[in-house]
Write a protein that holds these residues in place. Structure first.
Motif, PDB file in Angstrom:
ATOM      1  N   GLY A  62       0.808  -1.219   0.000  1.00  0.00           N
ATOM      2  CA  GLY A  62       0.000   0.000   0.000  1.00  0.00           C
ATOM      3  C   GLY A  62       0.843   1.271   0.000  1.00  0.00           C
ATOM      4  O   GLY A  62       1.929   1.308   0.579  1.00  0.00           O
ATOM      5  N   HIS A  63       0.362   2.294  -0.700  1.00  0.00           N
ATOM      6  CA  HIS A  63       1.001   3.624  -0.749  1.00  0.00           C
ATOM      7  C   HIS A  63       2.322   3.572  -1.538  1.00  0.00           C
ATOM      8  O   HIS A  63       2.610   2.602  -2.208  1.00  0.00           O
ATOM      9  CB  HIS A  63       1.195   4.192   0.667  1.00  0.00           C
ATOM     10  N   GLY A  64       3.091   4.667  -1.420  1.00  0.00           N
ATOM     11  CA  GLY A  64       4.387   4.718  -2.104  1.00  0.00           C
ATOM     12  C   GLY A  64       4.336   5.346  -3.490  1.00  0.00           C
ATOM     13  O   GLY A  64       5.368   5.625  -4.075  1.00  0.00           O
ATOM     14  N   ASN A 106       7.764   4.927   7.627  1.00  0.00           N
ATOM     15  CA  ASN A 106       6.400   5.153   7.148  1.00  0.00           C
ATOM     16  C   ASN A 106       5.841   3.840   6.603  1.00  0.00           C
ATOM     17  O   ASN A 106       6.571   2.869   6.401  1.00  0.00           O
ATOM     18  CB  ASN A 106       6.352   6.291   6.122  1.00  0.00           C
ATOM     19  N   GLU A 107       4.544   3.875   6.371  1.00  0.00           N
ATOM     20  CA  GLU A 107       3.811   2.675   5.961  1.00  0.00           C
ATOM     21  C   GLU A 107       4.343   2.107   4.643  1.00  0.00           C
ATOM     22  O   GLU A 107       4.566   0.893   4.521  1.00  0.00           O
ATOM     23  CB  GLU A 107       2.336   3.050   5.841  1.00  0.00           C
ATOM     24  N   ALA A 108       4.541   2.981   3.654  1.00  0.00           N
ATOM     25  CA  ALA A 108       4.995   2.498   2.344  1.00  0.00           C
ATOM     26  C   ALA A 108       6.324   1.747   2.474  1.00  0.00           C
ATOM     27  O   ALA A 108       6.485   0.637   1.948  1.00  0.00           O
ATOM     28  CB  ALA A 108       5.144   3.675   1.385  1.00  0.00           C
ATOM     29  N   ILE A 146      -1.220  -4.976   1.101  1.00  0.00           N
ATOM     30  CA  ILE A 146      -0.860  -4.932   2.522  1.00  0.00           C
ATOM     31  C   ILE A 146      -0.663  -3.481   2.971  1.00  0.00           C
ATOM     32  O   ILE A 146      -0.100  -2.657   2.265  1.00  0.00           O
ATOM     33  CB  ILE A 146       0.380  -5.799   2.855  1.00  0.00           C
ATOM     34  N   HIS A 147      -1.166  -3.224   4.162  1.00  0.00           N
ATOM     35  CA  HIS A 147      -1.100  -1.896   4.775  1.00  0.00           C
ATOM     36  C   HIS A 147      -0.721  -2.049   6.243  1.00  0.00           C
ATOM     37  O   HIS A 147      -0.672  -3.158   6.778  1.00  0.00           O
ATOM     38  CB  HIS A 147      -2.481  -1.216   4.721  1.00  0.00           C
ATOM     39  N   ALA A 148      -0.494  -0.907   6.884  1.00  0.00           N
ATOM     40  CA  ALA A 148      -0.374  -0.864   8.343  1.00  0.00           C
ATOM     41  C   ALA A 148      -1.538  -0.029   8.856  1.00  0.00           C
ATOM     42  O   ALA A 148      -2.194   0.681   8.093  1.00  0.00           O
ATOM     43  CB  ALA A 148       0.951  -0.246   8.759  1.00  0.00           C
ATOM     44  N   SER A 149      -1.813  -0.130  10.153  1.00  0.00           N
ATOM     45  CA  SER A 149      -2.875   0.663  10.773  1.00  0.00           C
ATOM     46  C   SER A 149      -2.256   1.787  11.579  1.00  0.00           C
ATOM     47  O   SER A 149      -1.050   1.810  11.834  1.00  0.00           O
ATOM     48  CB  SER A 149      -3.724  -0.214  11.697  1.00  0.00           C
TER      49      SER A 149
HETATM   50 ZN   LIG Z   1      -2.536   2.224   4.234  1.00  0.00          ZN
END
Ligand SMILES: [Zn+2]
Length: 213
Positions: free
Chosen positions: A9-11, A28-30, A80-83
């Motif tokens: 996810g993201h990036g 960061n999440e990405a 896939i992501h993080a919360s």
């Molecule tokens: Zn996310």
């Protein structure tokens, strides 16, 4: 066996601006999701699965279009992501599925269990319909042509979860790979038979592209 799409996810660029996802201290999440994805892909390939990594520079909408352009019956897709939470105690893994789809709910639970088997320190927040997500619905769960799920691996805002993300990367990746392998097999086994059915002489099941959900 169908292909497996894995998206971190993201990036990418959203409306021309780089999207790091959740930012937490120096990371960061990405960045975190790309590192996990980069372990998941070779693991699945080593097990014989055709696995496609969605390019990181795509926006969320472009990632969906990229997958749909390559989709064929029997494929599955995971992002896939993080919360993140203002409550630093909140932690754990969730898999979101398109609401009111029991098949997809079972598949979400399969993925979650496979992850937690490899990383038992990670609490389960359960499989959840995408209508309960912060956005109210998740495009990745709804706009992919075939079966798709969105996993939130852990909370970047929780020190224990962040520790697992950064120090148990291999176990997390193995858990995700286990779940994707089982999901891909389950979807392949549900495909209608292509051969003549001996119970129905002279008839033949039609194998229709795009009907395998
Ligand atoms: Zn996310």
């Amino acid at each position: 066996m169908g292909k497996i799409f894995v998206s971190a996810g993201h990036g990418g660029l959203e409306k021309g601006v780089f999207d790091p996802g959740i930012v937490s201290g120096a990371t960061n999440e990405a960045k975190e999701m790309i590192q996990i994805r980069d372990l998941v892909i070779p693991e699945l390939r080593s097990r014989g699965f055709t696995t496609l990594s969605v390019p990181d520079d795509l926006s969320a909408d472009q990632s969906i279009a990229w997958i749909n352009a390559r989709y064929s019956a029997g494929d599955v897709a995971l992002e896939i992501h993080a919360s993140n939470s203002l409550d630093p105690v909140a932690r754990g893994a969730t898999v979101f599925y398109i609401a009111n789809n029991e098949v997809r709910r079972n598949q979400a639970e399969l993925l979650l269990l496979a992850l937690l088997r490899r990383v038992p320190q990670l609490p389960s927040r359960g499989a959840k319909p995408d209508t309960t997500s912060g956005l109210g619905s998740l495009a990745f769960c709804r706009q992919i042509v075939g079966p798709s799920l969105l996993m939130e691996v852990a909370f970047l805002s929780n020190p224990s979860d962040l520790g697992l993300l950064q120090n148990r990367r291999r176990e997390i990746a193995l858990g995700i790979a286990d779940g994707l392998a089982a999901w891909s097999r389950a979807v392949a086994n549900n495909a209608p038979p292509r051969r003549r059915d001996s119970r129905l002489p002279g008839s033949q099941y039609q194998y229709q592209r795009g009907t395998i959900r």
